[in-house]
Design an enzyme around this catalytic site. Structure first.
Site, PDB file in Angstrom:
ATOM      1  N   GLU A  58      -1.667 -90.112  77.700  1.00 44.99           N
ATOM      2  CA  GLU A  58      -3.082 -90.159  78.093  1.00 44.99           C
ATOM      3  C   GLU A  58      -3.565 -91.599  78.242  1.00 44.99           C
ATOM      4  OE1 GLU A  58      -2.776 -86.514  75.284  1.00 44.99           O
ATOM      5  OE2 GLU A  58      -1.798 -88.458  75.522  1.00 44.99           O
ATOM      6  N   TYR A 127     -18.645 -91.685  66.765  1.00 50.32           N
ATOM      7  CA  TYR A 127     -19.237 -92.906  67.270  1.00 50.32           C
ATOM      8  C   TYR A 127     -18.754 -93.082  68.701  1.00 50.32           C
ATOM      9  CZ  TYR A 127     -20.048 -97.878  67.947  1.00 50.32           C
ATOM     10  OH  TYR A 127     -20.448 -99.084  68.443  1.00 50.32           O
TER      11      TYR A 127
END
Length: 145
Positions: A58, A127
């Site tokens: 990825e 986050y």
């Protein structure tokens, strides 16, 4: 969880499976990823295994896409070699994918349980580095020159 299911991009899965079957050789390349760019192109990549923590497929895909001028990805999937099928992204990849593409869709699951989810569903209450960057741009002092 997502209230509006996204269709599964079977063409994307087939592209990743083809790369896993034809390009993954030995222990250095065991995973393939395919991503659909916003313009519809399919971009593929393989991992670069190394005992020091080489990049997952990825992450290689993010760089490969950028070299082809595709800076926005819509959907991504990873497939293991030796017919292992769809493999969900690891924690590090989830965070990086979220940071680069906060609206990204990810194909996960196996067999008849394949589904497409938002990256935020795979990393809830996280986050988002991209939000930090936007906040920094909004609060940066204006140039007086």
């Amino acid at each position: 969880m997502t209230t509006h299911p996204h269709p599964v991009d079977h063409e994307l899965i087939a592209a990743a499976a083809h790369v896993a079957r034809t390009r993954c050789r030995g222990d250095n390349h065991t995973m393939a990823a395919a991503g659909r760019a916003r313009d519809g192109r399919i971009i593929t990549a393989v991992n670069a295994y190394h005992f020091t923590g080489g990049p997952c497929a990825e992450l290689v895909l993010i760089g490969t896409a950028a070299t082809q001028g595709a800076y926005e990805l819509d959907t991504i999937v990873a497939v293991g070699d030796r017919d292992r099928g769809v493999v969900p992204p690891c924690g590090r990849c989830r965070q990086v994918l979220l940071d680069y593409f906060p609206a990204l869709k990810v194909i996960v699951g196996t067999g008849d349980r394949l589904r497409t989810v938002r990256i935020t569903d795979l990393l809830p209450e996280s986050y988002v580095w991209a939000d930090h960057q936007l906040d920094a741009e909004r609060t940066a002092p204006f140039s007086t020159s």
